[in-house]
Scaffold this motif. Sequence first.
Motif, PDB file in Angstrom:
ATOM      1  N   ASP A  36       2.191 -26.671   9.157  1.00 38.86           N
ATOM      2  CA  ASP A  36       1.702 -26.566  10.524  1.00 38.86           C
ATOM      3  C   ASP A  36       2.571 -25.624  11.336  1.00 38.86           C
ATOM      4  O   ASP A  36       2.082 -24.874  12.170  1.00 38.86           O
ATOM      5  CB  ASP A  36       1.677 -27.957  11.166  1.00 38.86           C
ATOM      6  CG  ASP A  36       0.471 -28.746  10.666  1.00 38.86           C
ATOM      7  OD1 ASP A  36      -0.364 -28.116   9.993  1.00 38.86           O
ATOM      8  OD2 ASP A  36       0.386 -29.942  10.940  1.00 38.86           O
ATOM      9  N   GLU A  39       1.377 -22.336  10.658  1.00 38.83           N
ATOM     10  CA  GLU A  39       0.091 -22.097  11.305  1.00 38.83           C
ATOM     11  C   GLU A  39       0.288 -21.702  12.757  1.00 38.83           C
ATOM     12  O   GLU A  39      -0.323 -20.764  13.244  1.00 38.83           O
ATOM     13  CB  GLU A  39      -0.760 -23.370  11.237  1.00 38.83           C
ATOM     14  CG  GLU A  39      -1.311 -23.658   9.858  1.00 38.83           C
ATOM     15  CD  GLU A  39      -1.975 -25.014   9.797  1.00 38.83           C
ATOM     16  OE1 GLU A  39      -1.591 -25.889  10.590  1.00 38.83           O
ATOM     17  OE2 GLU A  39      -2.875 -25.188   8.975  1.00 38.83           O
ATOM     18  N   PHE A  40       1.160 -22.424  13.441  1.00 38.68           N
ATOM     19  CA  PHE A  40       1.338 -22.119  14.850  1.00 38.68           C
ATOM     20  C   PHE A  40       2.150 -20.843  15.056  1.00 38.68           C
ATOM     21  O   PHE A  40       2.085 -20.234  16.116  1.00 38.68           O
ATOM     22  CB  PHE A  40       1.929 -23.323  15.587  1.00 38.68           C
ATOM     23  CG  PHE A  40       0.906 -24.402  15.789  1.00 38.68           C
ATOM     24  CD1 PHE A  40      -0.109 -24.228  16.708  1.00 38.68           C
ATOM     25  CD2 PHE A  40       0.916 -25.552  15.020  1.00 38.68           C
ATOM     26  CE1 PHE A  40      -1.083 -25.199  16.881  1.00 38.68           C
ATOM     27  CE2 PHE A  40      -0.058 -26.520  15.183  1.00 38.68           C
ATOM     28  CZ  PHE A  40      -1.059 -26.348  16.115  1.00 38.68           C
ATOM     29  N   ALA A  42       1.360 -18.234  13.431  1.00 35.16           N
ATOM     30  CA  ALA A  42       0.237 -17.303  13.534  1.00 35.16           C
ATOM     31  C   ALA A  42      -0.341 -17.321  14.939  1.00 35.16           C
ATOM     32  O   ALA A  42      -0.730 -16.279  15.485  1.00 35.16           O
ATOM     33  CB  ALA A  42      -0.837 -17.664  12.516  1.00 35.16           C
ATOM     34  N   ALA A  43      -0.363 -18.517  15.535  1.00 35.80           N
ATOM     35  CA  ALA A  43      -0.889 -18.625  16.895  1.00 35.80           C
ATOM     36  C   ALA A  43      -0.068 -17.770  17.857  1.00 35.80           C
ATOM     37  O   ALA A  43      -0.608 -17.071  18.723  1.00 35.80           O
ATOM     38  CB  ALA A  43      -0.887 -20.080  17.345  1.00 35.80           C
ATOM     39  N   LEU A  45       1.629 -15.169  17.111  1.00 35.45           N
ATOM     40  CA  LEU A  45       1.362 -13.763  16.823  1.00 35.45           C
ATOM     41  C   LEU A  45       0.029 -13.338  17.445  1.00 35.45           C
ATOM     42  O   LEU A  45      -0.097 -12.249  18.014  1.00 35.45           O
ATOM     43  CB  LEU A  45       1.332 -13.571  15.300  1.00 35.45           C
ATOM     44  CG  LEU A  45       1.462 -12.135  14.816  1.00 35.45           C
ATOM     45  CD1 LEU A  45       2.753 -11.518  15.303  1.00 35.45           C
ATOM     46  CD2 LEU A  45       1.394 -12.102  13.297  1.00 35.45           C
ATOM     47  N   VAL A  46      -0.965 -14.209  17.344  1.00 36.20           N
ATOM     48  CA  VAL A  46      -2.267 -13.911  17.949  1.00 36.20           C
ATOM     49  C   VAL A  46      -2.106 -13.722  19.453  1.00 36.20           C
ATOM     50  O   VAL A  46      -2.624 -12.761  20.043  1.00 36.20           O
ATOM     51  CB  VAL A  46      -3.280 -15.030  17.654  1.00 36.20           C
ATOM     52  CG1 VAL A  46      -4.499 -14.907  18.545  1.00 36.20           C
ATOM     53  CG2 VAL A  46      -3.698 -14.977  16.204  1.00 36.20           C
ATOM     54  N   PHE A  47      -1.339 -14.626  20.066  1.00 37.95           N
ATOM     55  CA  PHE A  47      -1.099 -14.495  21.501  1.00 37.95           C
ATOM     56  C   PHE A  47      -0.437 -13.155  21.799  1.00 37.95           C
ATOM     57  O   PHE A  47      -0.868 -12.429  22.708  1.00 37.95           O
ATOM     58  CB  PHE A  47      -0.204 -15.642  21.990  1.00 37.95           C
ATOM     59  CG  PHE A  47       0.282 -15.466  23.399  1.00 37.95           C
ATOM     60  CD1 PHE A  47      -0.555 -15.727  24.467  1.00 37.95           C
ATOM     61  CD2 PHE A  47       1.569 -15.007  23.651  1.00 37.95           C
ATOM     62  CE1 PHE A  47      -0.121 -15.549  25.757  1.00 37.95           C
ATOM     63  CE2 PHE A  47       2.012 -14.822  24.943  1.00 37.95           C
ATOM     64  CZ  PHE A  47       1.163 -15.090  26.006  1.00 37.95           C
ATOM     65  N   ILE A  49      -0.377 -10.310  20.088  1.00 37.52           N
ATOM     66  CA  ILE A  49      -1.220  -9.124  19.890  1.00 37.52           C
ATOM     67  C   ILE A  49      -2.308  -9.054  20.968  1.00 37.52           C
ATOM     68  O   ILE A  49      -2.576  -7.979  21.531  1.00 37.52           O
ATOM     69  CB  ILE A  49      -1.840  -9.150  18.478  1.00 37.52           C
ATOM     70  CG1 ILE A  49      -0.723  -9.024  17.435  1.00 37.52           C
ATOM     71  CG2 ILE A  49      -2.841  -8.020  18.309  1.00 37.52           C
ATOM     72  CD1 ILE A  49      -1.195  -9.092  16.019  1.00 37.52           C
ATOM     73  N   ALA A  50      -2.900 -10.201  21.291  1.00 35.66           N
ATOM     74  CA  ALA A  50      -3.930 -10.200  22.337  1.00 35.66           C
ATOM     75  C   ALA A  50      -3.337  -9.729  23.658  1.00 35.66           C
ATOM     76  O   ALA A  50      -3.935  -8.911  24.372  1.00 35.66           O
ATOM     77  CB  ALA A  50      -4.529 -11.598  22.480  1.00 35.66           C
ATOM     78  N   ILE A  54      -4.420  -6.394  25.871  1.00 37.94           N
ATOM     79  CA  ILE A  54      -4.857  -6.454  27.270  1.00 37.94           C
ATOM     80  C   ILE A  54      -3.951  -5.603  28.155  1.00 37.94           C
ATOM     81  O   ILE A  54      -4.424  -4.838  29.001  1.00 37.94           O
ATOM     82  CB  ILE A  54      -4.901  -7.923  27.741  1.00 37.94           C
ATOM     83  CG1 ILE A  54      -6.049  -8.649  27.021  1.00 37.94           C
ATOM     84  CG2 ILE A  54      -5.093  -8.011  29.243  1.00 37.94           C
ATOM     85  CD1 ILE A  54      -5.998 -10.137  27.136  1.00 37.94           C
ATOM     86  N   VAL A  57      -4.716  -1.936  27.703  1.00 40.17           N
ATOM     87  CA  VAL A  57      -5.895  -1.488  28.456  1.00 40.17           C
ATOM     88  C   VAL A  57      -5.522  -1.280  29.924  1.00 40.17           C
ATOM     89  O   VAL A  57      -5.941  -0.307  30.553  1.00 40.17           O
ATOM     90  CB  VAL A  57      -7.044  -2.514  28.316  1.00 40.17           C
ATOM     91  CG1 VAL A  57      -8.219  -2.118  29.178  1.00 40.17           C
ATOM     92  CG2 VAL A  57      -7.466  -2.635  26.870  1.00 40.17           C
ATOM     93  N   CYS A  58      -4.691  -2.177  30.450  1.00 40.38           N
ATOM     94  CA  CYS A  58      -4.250  -2.031  31.842  1.00 40.38           C
ATOM     95  C   CYS A  58      -3.461  -0.739  32.032  1.00 40.38           C
ATOM     96  O   CYS A  58      -3.657  -0.012  33.017  1.00 40.38           O
ATOM     97  CB  CYS A  58      -3.388  -3.223  32.255  1.00 40.38           C
ATOM     98  SG  CYS A  58      -4.309  -4.746  32.410  1.00 40.38           S
TER      99      CYS A  58
END
Lengths: 152, 395, 312
Positions: A36, A39-40, A42-43, A45-47, A49-50, A54, A57-58
């Motif tokens: 786990d 797994e988190f 990865a979470a 990392l997702v945060f 990269i997202a 964003i 783009v700004c």
Amino acid sequence: MAQARRAAVWNQDRVDQDRVDQDRVDRRQGETTKGDGMEFGAALLVFGIAAVIILAVCVLSASLRVIRQPRSREPFLSGIAPSEHAVSRFHVRWYPVAVLFLAFDMEMVFMYPWVLVVDRMGAGAVVEMFAFLAVLFSAVVYAWREGAFRWT
Amino acid sequence: MDLTARLLALGVPHPFVITAPGFTAVRLAVEQQIRERGWSEALSPADADMLVLCGSGGKEFGAVAGRVWEQLPAPRTRTLVPDPDAASACLDAAVAALRDLEGLRRLEVDRPDAAPMDMDMAGSDSDKTGMDMDMDMELPGGLPMADRGADRDGLKLDQLHLVLGPALSDWPSGLVVRLVLQGDVAQRAGISVLDGAADGPPISSFWADLIGEAAQSEPIEHVELVNAAAAADSLQRFLNVAGWPSAARIVRRLRDELLAGAAHPAARSRAIDPRSRRWLRAVGRSRVLRWSVAGLGQLGPGQLDDGVPLTLVGDVTARVLRWVDDIAVVLDPVSTDAREAVVTSRAASARAALTVLPHLLVGQELAAVRLIVASLDPDIEALQAHAAAPRKSDG
Amino acid sequence: MDSALLWSIIGGFVVLGVLAYAAAALSAAMSARESGTSAVAALTLPGQETARLLIRQRSVTPGADTLLARIGTGLLPLAALMSVLVIPLGQHAISDLSVGVVWFNAMEVLAWAAVWMVGWGSNSSWGLVGANRFLAQGLAYELPHMFALITAAVGAGSLRVSDIAAVQGLPGHLWFVVYMPAAFLVFLLSALGFAFWGPFDQPIGREIAGGAAAELSGIDRLLLLAGRYLLLTAGAAMSVPLFLGGGAGPLLPAGAWILLKTAAVLAVLVWIGHRVPAVRMERFTEVSWLVLLPLTILQALAVSIFVLVGWM
């Protein structure tokens, strides 16, 4: 029955056959927390990269904008000058609904773990949970009779 | 190569349209142009890059237009469309201006930031009742915070002063409704009407004149056609307010087709898209729509001293279905039951609507306020034209 | 750092982005058809709109809590992208959390905060009304939504998204939509709700001048609108493993089936937005609490009994 069903899930997991390994089986039995943690990871990392996308783009927009400085202007009010700041104590007439919602939302905290044990615990778990829900729902009916769901 | 200029050329304009009372013909032409060009209208100046003024009104209208213009962020351009025939050319010129990066940047040089908001209020805001004049200059923009007032629930709560119109999409041109809101429920509603131009010709009412002409010169079908077009105009506005923009787009197109048919009766039958019929039936039968607006804005026949015009009697649903019927008469002459033609002068309806509005709006949620106004759709133009020339027949 | 993980994240984002663009293009094409203009030409409209908003000046109002509003506009696409962590968009999800369903639920709830922050932070009456409308809407759709999620989880005895999908592929098992049609419909309804897509688009309603989005210009508006389409897409994508058998299907590989099903659900959601007039919370709250809530509770009860009896 339940164990057999679970075993079936693992053995016939066509979608990710390759990932059915011993580590995962162990994890399903709730014995390790190491997986786990990964797994988190990865979470996170997702945060990251997202957020980078964003922000990128700004930054792109900042470098391309016709006028870089934001336009400071009065708020739109159908072409009439506003007479006060809009931020105010907004009278939310649905606040009884919000209170009722909180009661149910707390209940959901119990329901997520309940999902995992329902077929191991058998009928008792189902009876207890839905009796509890029935009690909660009687509160909803009472609130409805008091007119909590209509506010104009 | 300047990437900004290239992106600028890609964008599809979002016009914000304001109509002066007496310029419905221009609005119709502009809306048709916008539709045919595949643009979509901006709902607020923040989203708009093009301010389209349909006609020029009096001093009040000028102040409103100027205020909205200052609220558009760059890139921005504005155009005044003086008459229906000029719509296409005016919009073309506006698009060209929106593509000219240097020109757009020049426009923004020395543009002042938001002035203290109380400075030019005297020009446009004569009604200061209920306003807190005890301004605290420490606050940003020189505006006070919302003040409290008694609530219908016996609480003392913050009041917000919201103004609907004149510059608002899907709103009867020239109408101004000042609301005192607590939460999003209206506590008080004040109705006023924008002044017509002091100089210049008297205001003429587009629909009333058209209906009047049709009644005098043509066979009865022609009156029905014009009536249907007027109903379609009101209906598209209502559908937008009711949150059904898809149906509104269909009905807006139908309105343009009906108007084209009224102008050229020979081309009439082939001008109308068959899909409009299906959509109109769907609108008339939509249960969600009925359920969501039923019971709002109920008006009994005897609610006014001199009687409520028959076209306004009932709730929001009843009034909307009346428009649907008015259009169906033309689209499906066979299947529609023969109806008693209800002829009410648009000016009389508008006057009655303005009289009952404050009473109908109090205690309603903001969305319901918009629905009720849209279902009454007072024709301010007809009212002002009627006031200017009382003897003139207005259909 | 695991480069496979990195690629799966980027892949997931790209797929979500492409699907979201497709949804926006479909909506634009439908609008064009309604207006009587070329639907094909409208397919590029979302891209053109992106270009327009990218170069537009930002806009602030005096006294506005601009920081709050900007966090809100960014939070919306962020929440949608982060929900992709557990949604399989292709062969696998990025990370198949043991509490994947709860993760999705948590990300989708962030929309509440995001929209409210935008509306409040712009110091505009329209924004204030729109923001509070969204909260009322959340109160109406959220509980049935959670019961719908839980019903699918009960059916599989797991909160892991891949387990839920896998159970539906077992011999003798049907897709969950067959056992729990009410939960599926409520899930679709709530997907429309949290993406404030029509008929639940009143928080940015046309009749309140754009509501929470009324004062947004340029990049801020772009992020809000993009976040909205991304959320709608995430909702559509999540319905596939929960109710539509995940990657199960003949001939094509599982990944292709997941994409096809997601695209189909997304198209249905977009279509509903064009065919149904807005639903006002003042009226819908009652329906939601007195019809949808007991309906989903009964659905959960029925599925629990199915599980106990051994039917699924």
